[in-house]
Design an enzyme around this catalytic site. Structure first.
Site, short mmCIF file in Angstrom:
data_model
loop_
_atom_site.label_atom_id
_atom_site.label_comp_id
_atom_site.label_asym_id
_atom_site.label_seq_id
_atom_site.Cartn_x
_atom_site.Cartn_y
_atom_site.Cartn_z
N CYS A 1 -15.85 1.93 9.14
CA CYS A 1 -15.12 0.68 9.44
C CYS A 1 -13.62 0.92 9.49
O CYS A 1 -12.86 -0.01 9.73
CB CYS A 1 -15.53 -0.46 8.50
SG CYS A 1 -14.50 -0.67 7.05
N HIS B 1 -10.52 29.98 11.46
CA HIS B 1 -10.98 30.88 12.52
C HIS B 1 -11.34 32.25 11.96
O HIS B 1 -10.66 32.76 11.07
CB HIS B 1 -9.90 31.05 13.59
CG HIS B 1 -9.68 29.81 14.40
ND1 HIS B 1 -10.56 29.40 15.36
CD2 HIS B 1 -8.68 28.90 14.39
CE1 HIS B 1 -10.11 28.27 15.91
NE2 HIS B 1 -8.98 27.95 15.34
N ARG C 1 0.73 20.86 18.87
CA ARG C 1 0.88 22.27 18.55
C ARG C 1 2.33 22.68 18.73
O ARG C 1 2.98 22.25 19.69
CB ARG C 1 0.03 23.13 19.48
CG ARG C 1 -1.45 22.79 19.53
CD ARG C 1 -2.09 23.57 20.67
NE ARG C 1 -3.50 23.28 20.83
CZ ARG C 1 -3.98 22.27 21.55
NH1 ARG C 1 -3.16 21.42 22.15
NH2 ARG C 1 -5.28 22.10 21.68
N ILE D 1 -10.36 24.23 11.62
CA ILE D 1 -11.24 25.39 11.67
C ILE D 1 -10.56 26.58 10.99
O ILE D 1 -9.41 26.88 11.29
CB ILE D 1 -11.56 25.81 13.12
CG1 ILE D 1 -11.95 24.62 13.98
CG2 ILE D 1 -12.61 26.92 13.15
CD1 ILE D 1 -13.22 23.96 13.60
N GLU E 1 1.47 27.95 15.53
CA GLU E 1 0.43 27.14 16.18
C GLU E 1 -0.93 27.73 15.81
O GLU E 1 -1.01 28.62 14.97
CB GLU E 1 0.65 27.14 17.70
CG GLU E 1 0.47 28.49 18.34
CD GLU E 1 0.30 28.38 19.85
OE1 GLU E 1 -0.17 27.34 20.33
OE2 GLU E 1 0.63 29.34 20.55
N THR F 1 -0.11 19.50 10.63
CA THR F 1 -1.15 19.76 9.64
C THR F 1 -2.11 18.59 9.47
O THR F 1 -3.23 18.76 9.02
CB THR F 1 -0.49 20.15 8.31
OG1 THR F 1 0.34 21.29 8.55
CG2 THR F 1 -1.49 20.48 7.24
N CYS G 1 -11.33 -2.20 3.51
CA CYS G 1 -10.59 -1.84 2.29
C CYS G 1 -9.09 -1.89 2.44
O CYS G 1 -8.37 -1.93 1.45
CB CYS G 1 -11.03 -0.47 1.78
SG CYS G 1 -10.58 0.91 2.85
N GLU H 1 11.47 17.67 3.01
CA GLU H 1 10.55 17.18 4.04
C GLU H 1 11.06 15.86 4.60
O GLU H 1 11.37 14.93 3.85
CB GLU H 1 9.15 17.01 3.43
CG GLU H 1 8.15 16.23 4.28
CD GLU H 1 7.93 16.81 5.67
OE1 GLU H 1 7.59 18.01 5.77
OE2 GLU H 1 8.13 16.06 6.67
N CYS I 1 -13.61 1.11 -1.02
CA CYS I 1 -13.98 1.52 0.34
C CYS I 1 -15.49 1.57 0.39
O CYS I 1 -16.11 2.44 -0.20
CB CYS I 1 -13.37 2.88 0.65
SG CYS I 1 -14.07 3.66 2.12
C1 LIG Z 1 -4.58 20.20 18.30
C2 LIG Z 1 -4.42 21.30 17.28
C3 LIG Z 1 -5.54 22.00 16.83
C4 LIG Z 1 -5.41 23.03 15.90
N1 LIG Z 1 -6.53 23.62 15.40
C5 LIG Z 1 -6.40 24.60 14.46
C6 LIG Z 1 -7.55 25.18 13.89
O1 LIG Z 1 -8.68 24.76 14.14
N2 LIG Z 1 -7.40 26.21 13.03
C7 LIG Z 1 -6.18 26.68 12.69
O2 LIG Z 1 -6.12 27.64 11.94
N3 LIG Z 1 -5.07 26.10 13.18
C8 LIG Z 1 -5.15 25.06 14.05
N4 LIG Z 1 -4.03 24.46 14.54
C9 LIG Z 1 -2.74 24.93 14.08
C10 LIG Z 1 -2.30 24.32 12.78
O3 LIG Z 1 -2.50 22.94 12.75
C11 LIG Z 1 -0.83 24.61 12.57
O4 LIG Z 1 -0.63 25.97 12.72
C12 LIG Z 1 -0.29 24.22 11.22
O5 LIG Z 1 -0.65 22.90 10.86
C13 LIG Z 1 1.21 24.34 11.23
O6 LIG Z 1 1.71 24.02 9.99
P1 LIG Z 1 3.26 23.93 9.77
O7 LIG Z 1 3.42 23.73 8.31
O8 LIG Z 1 3.93 25.05 10.42
O9 LIG Z 1 3.73 22.65 10.60
P2 LIG Z 1 3.71 21.09 10.25
O10 LIG Z 1 2.46 20.67 9.63
O11 LIG Z 1 4.12 20.40 11.51
O12 LIG Z 1 4.84 20.95 9.16
C14 LIG Z 1 6.20 21.02 9.46
C15 LIG Z 1 6.90 20.00 8.61
O13 LIG Z 1 8.31 20.17 8.75
C16 LIG Z 1 8.92 18.91 8.69
N5 LIG Z 1 10.24 18.98 9.32
C17 LIG Z 1 10.51 19.24 10.62
N6 LIG Z 1 11.82 19.20 10.84
C18 LIG Z 1 12.42 18.91 9.67
C19 LIG Z 1 13.75 18.72 9.25
N7 LIG Z 1 14.77 18.86 10.11
N8 LIG Z 1 14.00 18.41 7.96
C20 LIG Z 1 12.99 18.29 7.07
N9 LIG Z 1 11.70 18.47 7.41
C21 LIG Z 1 11.41 18.77 8.68
C22 LIG Z 1 7.95 18.05 9.46
O14 LIG Z 1 8.12 16.67 9.13
C23 LIG Z 1 6.61 18.60 9.03
O15 LIG Z 1 6.05 17.88 7.94
C24 LIG Z 1 -4.14 23.40 15.44
C25 LIG Z 1 -3.03 22.67 15.87
C26 LIG Z 1 -3.17 21.60 16.73
C27 LIG Z 1 -1.99 20.76 17.06
#
Ligand SMILES: Cc1cc2nc3c(=O)[nH]c(=O)nc-3n(C[C@H](O)[C@H](O)[C@H](O)COP(=O)(O)OP(=O)(O)OC[C@H]3O[C@@H](n4cnc5c(N)ncnc54)[C@H](O)[C@@H]3O)c2cc1C
Ligand SMILES: Cc1cc2nc3c(=O)[nH]c(=O)nc-3n(C[C@H](O)[C@H](O)[C@H](O)COP(=O)(O)OP(=O)(O)OC[C@H]3O[C@@H](n4cnc5c(N)ncnc54)[C@H](O)[C@@H]3O)c2cc1C
Lengths: 420, 474
Positions: free
Chosen positions: B435, B49, B310, B47, B334, B41, B440, B31, B398
């Protein structure tokens, strides 16, 4: 555990209330303070300027507090430190927590609320932009600098000209930081005049009125802020934006009375002050629960806190001894025409000792006005003011004699223009 | 040499890590940030869904419905706050009504249970603060809310307790294969693994390129939020969606699992993948949008605003495939990715198995996390016990959320414990209240410095470079 009087908060308000209650014959008193020491916010105010009214001399915050702490010790009043009150019931049941006793419950005959206030934050202002390190409330910065000995930044912009921000402008400058400017939304400062002179003017720090911060820049640490001029509705004017490079933004944008416990106990709260409605003895809408200091309304001078808190202690003692009159003879107070609020809110003349000090704030800057107090059409008090400002609390003292003669059910405080 | 290397510690990477930790394998999560859950994340709607949104037949639809069904159990195993509060999609006119009927049909096809269409009066009796001009709604009883970062942290902790290693502050810069072994180059040295999972969120297209997979592109789309004080957290009890229209997907209003209220998000296409700043325009847009659904939303009660990004893939769906032998993409996840992640994990593991990864279940897999309760959540007896083991549980740090010093020490000492102020905040909520750490934060910095035995000046707010203090006073 049962106690006659429990005081929540060991700042200047709580200490003064405890001392006065003790002097009025109450022996079983307990002060609960969540910090490691007594004294409240004063412990981090190491600058001069406390006590001009009460002691007729210039003390630092800790010195002022120490006088009261010494008195508390001398009178043998019990206190518990690192003791946070978590719950307060309408029935005056208190639940508190500390490392020594764990969770403990107290049934109090009377309670004094003296929890002080907290600072408004960035979130409350909703300043757009990134969310890097380097954005501090002025009080948090003050704690780091004065109590822990750490600097929070090198190039500083201060938003808000409240007293803590002004004091920190000077402090940070003396510590070698470059304070670029103080930005104030309003056309006037909410801080004390003397602080503007001593903390800004003496150090050539510009104070920009009618300006605000519209954006925070920087990914990990603040890299700058955008400031802009505002119109008379306090909205940023497009085209006036200016980027100011800095690594730190201090917020001194107002204080909010800390009334979580007050709300929990269902005590009535004045939406203007965000503090409890109180009567002539600083008693809240629940009989036997009193409140004083910044938890009732935000003060600029600790001296007034002390005076108000003596009264709360005196009131609590009267209540515990059963000497408080509950007669129906009472009237309310009200601020009109430029007076934003008045404390106290209800007066029972019988309970007044010698006089009542009414504290109030004006809603704008006014020049050449009379501050008047009216009972119906009758003017009970009139005082000429060359200059009043929301930043400086006004006070009016009315004797018991005058108060007993009030006929209406409302005492009105207002400003009246003077023709010149 | 690891059996499996997972790139990314978001909800997808940590779900996969935990799933793999059930087997006798040596795994590493790589990471680039200094903590779990610092990507998409950490800032999303939280949510779970129900699954009527995504078009039937897509990976989104499939894993959304599956994930939604799996959530309660996983949150219970890991003791993460989760609440099945139900959700409503509001209709304000005939077009909207037709649309929610379409969603209803789609939900049925996707296999969503307990869906119904309700009329105006039912809507208003369920949620009295909905605007009076509502005409009906789609009601999904299985809609739920969760704390996304707490779940990702819990999954990572649990995976770590079961043997998965985590390498933080380690960015993958290049990958090449040598004798069927992945050589993973990072700023922190080279790692070798036999299998590889790409869960790099917004950067998953770049990792896919390194693996030589079929091209796709991630389009970053930002969403802004306002978070409100707990005193108004009960304006609505269900999650309130609007019917998507040509003006956009609509703004939602929802309680959080901790009793706050939030309004958001909008959707702005960005050219950068890391710009999570908020804008005046965006905040105005979401507040206005939220007020279309719900009465009594007062900006005075906002305690903070934030934004998340996203990782929208240009393929229109999640990219879950095999880019090169022995590697699996879990990319472009996403929304509804948070929901789907827990179901994507076992699927990714099955793809790895197809590639030849030998899976032998461990007999000593630890399913539950222990010692997760905050002091305020404990029973009286548990409180007494906690206090007798450490008097720091008696010291509130806190004041808004009533978090004690003992809770904060626990957050630091846990597996993959907190090392930053935000890390403490996401684990135990110190600084998340009204706050916002004004009270804190200085104390948390002190505790971190003491417990980790590093100077105060080296304590970070969040990522590398987010220093809080600049030196000693004179
Ligand atoms: C505004 C918004 C609202 C949303 N609402 C919902 C919801 O209500 N319900 C729902 O189900 N989903 C929702 N989502 C979708 C959800 O948040 C994502 O699908 C999910 O968090 C994606 O997780 P991930 O692990 O793929 O990505 P991330 O959490 O982005 O994790 C990817 C990780 O990879 C690491 N990384 C990237 N490149 C490298 C590299 N080269 N070397 C090492 N590490 C690297 C990053 O640092 C990061 O920590 C929403 C998203 C957004 C933005
Ligand atoms: C930075 C700054 C500069 C100032 N400058 C000046 C000046 O130059 N001159 C001047 O005269 N005045 C000045 N003042 C004003 C003066 O310090 C305050 O008005 C005064 O301290 C208020 O007293 P208080 O007791 O109401 O509140 P505080 O001093 O805030 O005390 C409240 C106490 O209650 C405790 N408490 C709160 N909640 C709980 C709970 N649930 N359980 C237990 N304990 C609790 C707190 O820890 C605190 O110790 C300044 C104030 C500040 C903040």
């Amino acid at each position: 555990m049962e106690r006659d009087l429990v005081i929540i908060g060991g700042g200047p308000a709580g200490l003064a209330a405890a001392i006065e209650a003790k002097k009025n014959g109450i022996d079983d008193i307990l002060i609960l303070e969540r910090d490691k020491r007594l004294g409240g916010i004063l412990q981090q105010c190491i600058h001069n300027g406390f006590g001009l009214h009460v002691f007729k001399e210039q003390l630092t915050g800790p010195e002022y507090a120490q006088r009261f702490i010494d008195e508390v010790e001398k009178l043998g009043i019990e206190y518990k430190l690192e003791s946070m009150v978590l719950h307060l019931g309408e029935d005056k049941k208190i639940i508190a927590l500390n490392p020594k006793d764990g969770l403990f419950e107290i049934e109090a005959k009377a309670v004094v609320l003296a929890m002080g206030c907290r600072e408004r934050t960035r979130g409350a202002l909703n300043i757009p932009g990134s969310r890097p390190a380097g954005v501090f409330t002025a009080g948090a910065a003050q704690r780091f600098v004065n109590m822990e000995g750490y600097m929070v930044g090198k190039k500083v912009v201060i938003l808000g000209s409240g007293d803590i921000g002004l004091i920190m402008a000077r402090r940070m400058t003396l510590e070698g930081a470059e304070v670029k400017m103080v930005v104030e939304l309003m056309p006037y400062s909410t801080g004390l005049k003397r602080n503007i002179v001593q903390c800004l003017e003496d150090f050539d720090i510009p104070l920009l009125f009618n300006h605000t911060v519209t954006k925070i820049h920087g990914k990990e640490r603040v890299e700058g802020v955008t400031i802009a001029k505002v119109d008379d509705k306090r909205q940023p004017i497009e085209g006036t934006e200016l980027f100011v490079e800095c690594d730190t933004l201090l917020l001194s944008v107002g204080l909010i009375p800390e009334n979580e416990l007050t709300r929990e106990a269902k005590i009535e709260i004045n939406p203007v002050t965000n503090g409890a409605y109180v009567n002539e003895l600083m008693e809240t809408s629940i009989e036997g629960i009193f409140a004083c200091g910044n938890v009732v309304h935000v003060h600029d001078l600790v001296d007034f806190v002390t005076q108000e808190s003596f009264l709360a202690g005196y009131g609590a003692a009267k209540y515990i001894k059963g000497e408080k009159s509950n007669s129906a003879n009472k009237f309310k107070t009200k601020g009109l025409n430029g007076i934003r609020y008045v404390v106290p809110n209800i007066i029972h003349p019988e309970n007044v000792k010698d006089a009542v000090n009414f504290y109030m704030r004006v809603s704008d800057v006014y020049h050449n006005v009379n501050l008047i107090v009216k009972d119906g059409d009758k003017v009970l008090y009139k005082s000429r003011k060359n200059h009043v400002s929301p930043g400086e609390m006004e006070n009016v003292k009315l004797s018991k004699d005058i108060l007993q003669k009030v006929e209406g059910d409302e005492l009105v405080f207002e400003l009246e223009e003077v023709a010149i | 040499m690891f059996d499996v290397a997972i790139i990314g510690a978001g909800i997808v990477g940590t779900s996969i890590a935990r799933e793999l930790s059930k087997y006798d394998l040596s795994c590493v999560v790589i990471e680039k940030s200094n903590d779990v859950s610092n990507g998409s994340t950490k800032a999303n709607s939280g949510i779970v869904h129900a699954g009527y949104d995504a078009k039937e037949g897509t990976l989104k639809a499939k894993f959304n419905v599956l994930g939604s069904e799996m959530y309660e159990k996983i949150c219970e195993e890991l003791d993460v706050p989760y609440k099945r509060n139900g959700s409503l999609v509001l209709a304000f006119n005939d077009d909207d009504l037709r649309h929610i009927e379409m969603l209803y049909e789609r939900g049925l096809k996707n296999g969503v249970k307990e869906l119904s269409i309700i009329d105006k009066n039912t809507v208003l009796s369920l949620e009295p603060n909905i605007q009076d001009n509502v005409v009906g709604a789609l009601y999904a009883k299985t809609g739920a809310i969760v704390s996304p970062f707490e779940l990702a942290i819990a999954l990572a902790e649990n995976a770590n307790e079961n043997g998965v290693e985590f390498m933080f502050s380690t960015t993958v810069t290049n990958i090449y294969k040598e004798n069927d072994v992945f050589n993973i180059e990072t700023n922190n040295g080279k790692f070798k693994s036999r299998y590889l999972v790409n869960a790099a969120g917004l950067f998953s297209d770049e990792i896919n390129d390194m693996l030589g997979g079929e091209k796709f592109k991630i389009i970053p789309r930002r969403g802004e939020y306002c978070l409100f004080d707990k005193s108004v957290g009960n304006i609505v009890t269900r999650t309130i969606f609007q019917t998507p229209s040509n003006k956009g997907k609509g703004i939602l209003v929802s309680p959080t699992v901790h009793g706050n209220l939030f309004v958001g998000p909008n959707a702005i296409e960005m050219d950068k993948k890391d710009d999570v700043s908020t804008t005046k325009k965006g905040i105005e847009e979401i507040l206005k949008g939220g007020s279309r659904s719900v009465k009594n939303i007062n900006p005075r009660d906002i305690i903070t605003s934030f934004a998340g990004i996203r990782a929208t893939s240009d393929t229109g769906d999640f990219v879950i495939n095999v880019p090169t032998k022995n590697a699996v993409n879990a990319a472009g996840i996403e929304s509804p990715g948070l929901t789907a992640s827990v179901a994507i994990a076992p699927y990714v593991v099955s793809l790895l198995e197809n590639e030849g990864l030998r899976l032998t279940l461990k007999n000593n897999f630890i399913k539950h996390r222990t010692n997760t309760k905050l002091f305020i959540q404990m029973t009286d007896d548990e409180k007494k016990l906690a206090l007798s083991s450490n008097s720091a549980y008696g010291r509130i740090i806190c004041r808004c959320e009533h978090i004690t010093e003992g809770d904060i020490i626990n957050a630091i000492k846990r597996p993959l414990g907190a090392r930053t102020v935000d890390g403490v905040k996401r684990r135990v909520r110190a600084g998340m209240g009204r706050c916002q750490g004004g009270f804190c934060m200085p104390r948390v910095v002190e505790i971190l410095s003491r417990e980790l035995n590093i100077p105060m000046t080296e304590i970070l707010k969040s990522e590398e470079g987010s220093y809080i203090l600049t030196g000693r006073t004179k």
